[in-house]
Design a protein around this motif. Structure first.
Motif, PDB file in Angstrom:
ATOM      1  N   GLU A  85       0.135  -4.852   4.558  1.00 17.76           N
ATOM      2  CA  GLU A  85       0.081  -4.348   3.149  1.00 17.76           C
ATOM      3  C   GLU A  85      -1.670  -4.445   3.297  1.00 17.76           C
ATOM      4  OE1 GLU A  85       0.967  -6.345   0.211  1.00 17.76           O
ATOM      5  OE2 GLU A  85       1.261  -4.978  -1.116  1.00 17.76           O
ATOM      6  N   ASN A  86      -2.314  -4.915   4.077  1.00 16.73           N
ATOM      7  CA  ASN A  86      -4.060  -4.599   4.055  1.00 16.73           C
ATOM      8  C   ASN A  86      -4.457  -3.137   4.454  1.00 16.73           C
ATOM      9  OD1 ASN A  86      -4.948  -7.198   2.992  1.00 16.73           O
ATOM     10  ND2 ASN A  86      -4.839  -8.201   5.383  1.00 16.73           N
ATOM     11  N   ARG A  87      -3.623  -2.827   5.439  1.00 21.43           N
ATOM     12  CA  ARG A  87      -4.172  -1.585   5.782  1.00 21.43           C
ATOM     13  C   ARG A  87      -3.919  -0.505   5.595  1.00 21.43           C
ATOM     14  NH1 ARG A  87      -7.658   0.503   8.532  1.00 21.43           N
ATOM     15  NH2 ARG A  87      -7.604   3.187   8.523  1.00 21.43           N
ATOM     16  N   LEU A  88      -2.092  -0.990   4.502  1.00 19.12           N
ATOM     17  CA  LEU A  88      -1.844   0.807   3.933  1.00 19.12           C
ATOM     18  C   LEU A  88      -2.477   0.937   2.382  1.00 19.12           C
ATOM     19  CD1 LEU A  88       2.269   0.267   3.912  1.00 19.12           C
ATOM     20  CD2 LEU A  88       0.203   2.172   4.312  1.00 19.12           C
ATOM     21  N   SER A  89      -3.449  -0.244   2.138  1.00 17.09           N
ATOM     22  CA  SER A  89      -4.176   0.103   1.048  1.00 17.09           C
ATOM     23  C   SER A  89      -5.799   0.339   1.051  1.00 17.09           C
ATOM     24  CB  SER A  89      -3.848  -1.502   0.100  1.00 17.09           C
ATOM     25  OG  SER A  89      -4.299  -2.447   0.901  1.00 17.09           O
ATOM     26  N   CYS A 117      -5.181   3.901  -0.956  1.00 19.02           N
ATOM     27  CA  CYS A 117      -6.247   4.029  -1.621  1.00 19.02           C
ATOM     28  C   CYS A 117      -5.890   2.986  -2.855  1.00 19.02           C
ATOM     29  CB  CYS A 117      -6.921   4.938  -2.639  1.00 19.02           C
ATOM     30  SG  CYS A 117      -7.784   6.252  -1.021  1.00 19.02           S
ATOM     31  N   GLY A 118      -5.480   1.969  -2.252  1.00 17.11           N
ATOM     32  CA  GLY A 118      -4.820   1.207  -3.754  1.00 17.11           C
ATOM     33  C   GLY A 118      -3.868   1.714  -4.529  1.00 17.11           C
ATOM     34  N   SER A 119      -2.717   1.972  -4.039  1.00 18.09           N
ATOM     35  CA  SER A 119      -1.485   3.003  -4.130  1.00 18.09           C
ATOM     36  C   SER A 119      -0.481   2.000  -4.900  1.00 18.09           C
ATOM     37  CB  SER A 119      -0.915   3.664  -3.071  1.00 18.09           C
ATOM     38  OG  SER A 119       0.978   3.315  -3.801  1.00 18.09           O
ATOM     39  N   PRO A 120      -0.094   1.646  -5.949  1.00 17.91           N
ATOM     40  CA  PRO A 120       0.917   0.965  -6.133  1.00 17.91           C
ATOM     41  C   PRO A 120       1.506   0.518  -5.239  1.00 17.91           C
ATOM     42  CG  PRO A 120       1.440   2.654  -8.018  1.00 17.91           C
ATOM     43  CD  PRO A 120       0.273   2.745  -6.652  1.00 17.91           C
ATOM     44  N   PHE A 121       2.403   1.002  -4.169  1.00 21.28           N
ATOM     45  CA  PHE A 121       3.581   1.838  -3.370  1.00 21.28           C
ATOM     46  C   PHE A 121       3.116   0.735  -2.288  1.00 21.28           C
ATOM     47  CE2 PHE A 121       3.234   5.625  -5.667  1.00 21.28           C
ATOM     48  CZ  PHE A 121       4.498   5.534  -6.267  1.00 21.28           C
ATOM     49  N   ARG A 168       3.022  -2.329  -1.045  1.00 22.43           N
ATOM     50  CA  ARG A 168       4.126  -3.440  -1.079  1.00 22.43           C
ATOM     51  C   ARG A 168       5.474  -2.673  -0.555  1.00 22.43           C
ATOM     52  NH1 ARG A 168       4.053  -9.063  -1.108  1.00 22.43           N
ATOM     53  NH2 ARG A 168       6.378  -9.345  -1.813  1.00 22.43           N
ATOM     54  N   TRP A 169       5.922  -1.668  -1.625  1.00 23.98           N
ATOM     55  CA  TRP A 169       7.195  -1.480  -1.681  1.00 23.98           C
ATOM     56  C   TRP A 169       6.991  -1.015   0.326  1.00 23.98           C
ATOM     57  CZ3 TRP A 169       9.230   3.846  -1.017  1.00 23.98           C
ATOM     58  CH2 TRP A 169      10.643   3.885  -0.888  1.00 23.98           C
ATOM     59  N   ILE A 170       5.997   0.305   0.499  1.00 19.57           N
ATOM     60  CA  ILE A 170       6.102   0.455   1.661  1.00 19.57           C
ATOM     61  C   ILE A 170       5.946   0.071   3.203  1.00 19.57           C
ATOM     62  CG2 ILE A 170       4.897   2.354   3.400  1.00 19.57           C
ATOM     63  CD1 ILE A 170       3.515   3.448   0.879  1.00 19.57           C
ATOM     64  N   ALA A 171       4.797  -1.154   3.384  1.00 21.22           N
ATOM     65  CA  ALA A 171       5.374  -2.065   3.981  1.00 21.22           C
ATOM     66  C   ALA A 171       6.874  -3.309   4.629  1.00 21.22           C
ATOM     67  CB  ALA A 171       4.044  -3.447   3.420  1.00 21.22           C
ATOM     68  N   LEU A 172       7.474  -2.690   3.361  1.00 21.13           N
ATOM     69  CA  LEU A 172       9.037  -3.191   2.816  1.00 21.13           C
ATOM     70  C   LEU A 172       9.935  -2.742   4.265  1.00 21.13           C
ATOM     71  CD1 LEU A 172       8.941  -5.084   0.173  1.00 21.13           C
ATOM     72  CD2 LEU A 172       9.356  -6.581   2.365  1.00 21.13           C
TER      73      LEU A 172
END
Lengths: 713, 84
Positions: free
Chosen positions: A211-215, A219-223, A225-229
């Motif tokens: 999630e760290n990398r994803l955000s 750019c702080g997309s609300p998704f 956590r969901w994408i990480a899962l």
């Protein structure tokens, strides 16, 4: 039968949801929920639109949009197909998932069934994981209270961190509170702080790595956590989803892939295989649902579903299940046949009285004879016939059928028949699409989207035409009434014959499904899960009025848009003469030798061919052809129509062959187009034409030959 | 497995209740069963069989779900004792 211009129009077939926003200030509200929780009813009471509702899962396979205004705010409501989870197991669930995730909406209203909250919470929690701006609509609350299920909505709202509004959409209770909550969330008067589910510590550790990398990338997309899962679950579709909807190719980010590997190895160190991640995540989610459910719901009567089980014990029992189904169907047919006679006669008297007045009007205008003949004898008469023959049976049949639907009986039919479908390597939900076919085969074909397996869906599409639709059903009734109804048991005989024809259609559906599964659509039956919803007391009055109104509009609409122009063309064909023989007669004479082989004549076969745009036209074309050839007859009752047919050589055999061919010939133009769109293939569309036509021709030929050899006709 | 008293859900007699112990499948079917709320320790009651004996309707977390014997056979359950 879910038959609206929306559900059969071309726009719905694109798969994606196109939202029409008229002003930038419009707020988009997505209406999500499990199948069969009354989403469409909530939608209707919010928008005043008349989305057809029915008590079975998968009713809304296409999306409806509607508008509503509250205070200073315009809302666009989007009715998303029902889904149990966001993991998208079928094409229709995928549409729902994509819209809920990336639909660019301001608020998501999750409609949950108060009588079955634990199951519904699964989707609620999954949506909360992605989206903060959620309002939970706890529908069917009156039903829950009746079953003595008490829900502490305040506590539920506190646990979920979003507004929870109890409603009973059928009576309109709570709808105002709902739209008020939507308004406040949309305008940020309430800032929901929704529940975050905490997973197993090892999973959380792995999620954090990704999630760290994803955000950073997103750019702080609300998704994130969901994408990480999803990435941890090795759901590789998520790469495409992100690419398509957020425009980022995750494969290109080396750091992310590195972190993903690291996360997977963290899991491996803790003995968690990638296959098990999904299990753990879902288990955590479901345990959370269970926990919330236990904290907020108290059930006073332990056997609150006792009555349902008792009804099921009869309707799906080994002894009564199938007979009750046939009796119910027969009863509906009987009421339709018995009830349609009088209004049909009245309507035709009325419409032909208007015809006389129209003729007088044309004479008074001193208009040329040909103009009068084209407009009155061509266009108007065809229209009048279509309306008077089609409307009464449909206006009786559909309200009755809708009552069964609303009660929740149709999924029981699928349950009863599933084993037969399984033996044909097909899906029990095909029974539901067959029921939709009664209304309109085009709608039935679209309805096949509720079937998950593509192979089984194709089988259902190709065989849907064996159910006589709106346009063919009254033709069958009219022919039966004219040729086979013998006193004193007139209506009983008619009912049994009609039931026989429908059963023939069902048997051929099974046979064709089996044949397809053994030949070009080889395969084993896929998994099958079907929800049997609680029985609900239908709103009798409302349904009857609504359904009669819908049918009337539908039949009239078809009559005007298809029957009237076709009437013009056919009148011209019948009245343009070359060498003293009409064009119609030329064509009929050409077809005649072949048509005789299958127990009909050239005019009848020509009528079926010219009836391609709409099956309603077949009988009017036959009448007009005969009438144009012989002397003009005032046709105001079925008895007079019978005289016309008999004087043109019809026997019981002709009538029977026409009935069989009505049941089995090519699908109408709209249905063919729909099949083409749904299958995306000319080949399958051609097959959908060839299969019923070949069977129909063959059966008629056998019947006609046998009857002639035996000297019966 | 047998000695632990686990049986496939498809063998659970009508009217009896059992607790899920194991899902003996993978891929799409497993996901679909999980989405229905069938996880370890979920309580399932067999409600009724269809007229021809298959599928069977089960009470799963308050919802009535019909499963074919093929799918139910992949769910291993531990039946409750008779008196429950």
């Amino acid at each position: 039968m879910g038959l609206t211009s929306q559900s059969t129009g071309a726009g719905v077939l694109t798969g994606k949801l196109n939202i029409k926003v008229s002003q930038p200030t419009d707020k988009i509200v997505a209406l999500a929920g499990n199948p069969n929780v009354g989403k469409s009813t909530v939608f209707n009471s919010l928008t005043g639109l008349k989305q057809h509702t029915g008590n079975w899962p998968g009713k809304t396979v296409t999306n409806a949009q509607g508008r509503c205004r509250y205070k200073d705010c315009d809302f666009i409501l989007v009715d998303v197909p029902g889904t149990y989870s966001l993991s998208a197991n079928s094409a229709e669930e995928e549409v729902a998932r994509d819209f809920i995730c990336f639909g660019n909406h301001d608020v998501v209203v999750v409609v949950a069934d108060a009588t079955c909250l634990e199951r519904n919470l699964n989707l609620v929690l999954q949506i909360l994981e992605i989206n903060q701006n959620v309002v939970v609509c706890l529908n069917l609350i009156d039903e829950a209270e009746r079953k003595q299920i008490h829900i502490d909505t305040k506590k539920l709202s506190r646990l979920l961190g979003v507004p929870v509004i109890p409603t009973s959409a059928r009576s309109g209770k709570g709808i105002k509170n709902l739209i008020d909550a939507v308004y406040r969330v949309a305008n940020q008067r309430i800032k929901p702080s929704s529940l975050k589910i905490t997973y197993d510590p090892v999973i959380e550790q792995a999620v954090a790595l990704i999630e760290n990398r994803l955000s950073k990338i997103l750019c702080g997309s609300p998704f994130t956590r969901w994408i990480a899962l999803k990435l941890l679950e090795c759901d590789n579709k998520v790469f495409d989803l992100v690419k398509d909807n957020l425009g980022v190719n995750l494969y290109e980010d080396k750091q992310l892939l590195l972190n993903l590997d690291k996360a997977i190895s963290v899991l491996a160190q803790n003995d968690i295989h990638p296959d098990e991640v999904k299990d753990i995540i879902v288990s955590n989610l479901i345990s959370s649902c269970e926990d919330i459910y236990n904290q907020t719901v108290t059930v006073n009567a332990k056997n609150y579903n006792k009555l349902d089980r008792k009804i099921d014990a009869v309707l799906t029992s080994r002894v009564f299940g199938i007979p009750v189904m046939l009796i119910l169907l027969g009863l509906i047919f009987w009421i339709t046949i018995e009830g349609a006679n009088i209004p049909s006669a009245l309507l035709s008297d009325f419409l032909f009285w208007i015809e006389a007045k129209l003729s007088e009007f044309f004479m008074w205008l001193n208009s040329p004879v040909w103009l009068h003949d084209v407009l009155v004898l061509g266009v108007y008469r065809t229209l009048a016939w279509v309306v008077s023959v089609m409307l009464p049976p449909m206006a009786i049949f559909f309200p009755l059928f809708t009552l069964l639907e609303d009660l929740g009986y149709l999924p029981r039919v699928a349950f009863n028949l599933d084993n037969y479908f399984k033996k044909c390597n097909a899906c029990g939900k095909q029974a539901l699409t067959m029921c939709m076919g009664f209304g309109c085969n085009a709608a039935g074909v679209i309805g096949c989207r509720i079937i998950n397996s593509p192979r089984e869906r194709l089988i259902a599409v190709l065989t849907n035409n064996f159910m006589p639709c709106n346009g063919r059903f009254p033709t069958l009734i009219a022919l039966i009434s004219m040729f086979f109804a013998v006193f004193p048991l007139r209506s009983v005989v008619s009912t049994l014959l009609l039931l026989g024809i429908i059963l023939l259609g069902m048997v051929l559906t099974f046979a064709t499904s089996k044949l397809l599964s053994k030949t070009i659509l080889k395969g084993v039956p896929s998994s099958f899960t079907l929800e049997l919803p609680p029985y609900r007391k239908p709103q009798v009055g409302k349904i009857i009025i609504r359904s009669i109104f819908d049918r009337t509009i539908f039949v009239l609409g078809r009559a005007v848009s298809v029957a009237a122009p076709a009437g013009l063309v056919i009148w011209l064909l019948a009245n343009i003469h070359v060498n003293d023989i009409s064009l119609l007669a030329y064509c009929a004479a050409f077809l005649d030798p072949f048509a005789r082989l299958i127990g009909m004549d050239g005019y009848i076969l020509l009528a079926f061919i010219l009836g391609f745009p709409a099956n309603e036209l077949v009988i009017p074309i036959i009448i007009m052809s005969y009438a144009a050839e012989g002397s003009m007859i005032e046709l105001s009752s079925l008895a007079e129509l019978k005289n016309l047919l008999v004087s043109n050589g019809w026997t019981w055999l002709t009538a029977l062959c026409v009935m069989i061919f009505t049941l089995m010939h090519w699908p109408c133009g709209t249905t063919c187009l729909t099949i083409k769109k749904e299958t995306g293939s000319i080949k399958w569309t051609a097959l959908a034409v060839i299969i019923p036509t070949a069977i129909g021709l063959l059966l008629c030929f056998i019947l006609a030959t046998a009857a002639r050899l035996l000297g019966l006709a | 497995m047998i000695d632990q008293g686990y049986i496939p859900l498809s063998s659970l007699p009508i009217g009896r209740t059992a607790r899920v112990k194991k899902l003996n499948c993978s891929g799409l079917l497993r996901r679909r069963l999980l989405d229905l709320g069938i996880i370890k320790d979920t309580v399932i009651e067999a409600l009724a069989k269809s007229p021809s004996g298959d599928p069977t309707a089960y009470n799963i977390r308050g919802a009535v779900i019909a499963l074919r014997s093929e799918e139910a056979g992949r769910i291993l359950v531990l039946p409750y004792r008779e008196e429950v």
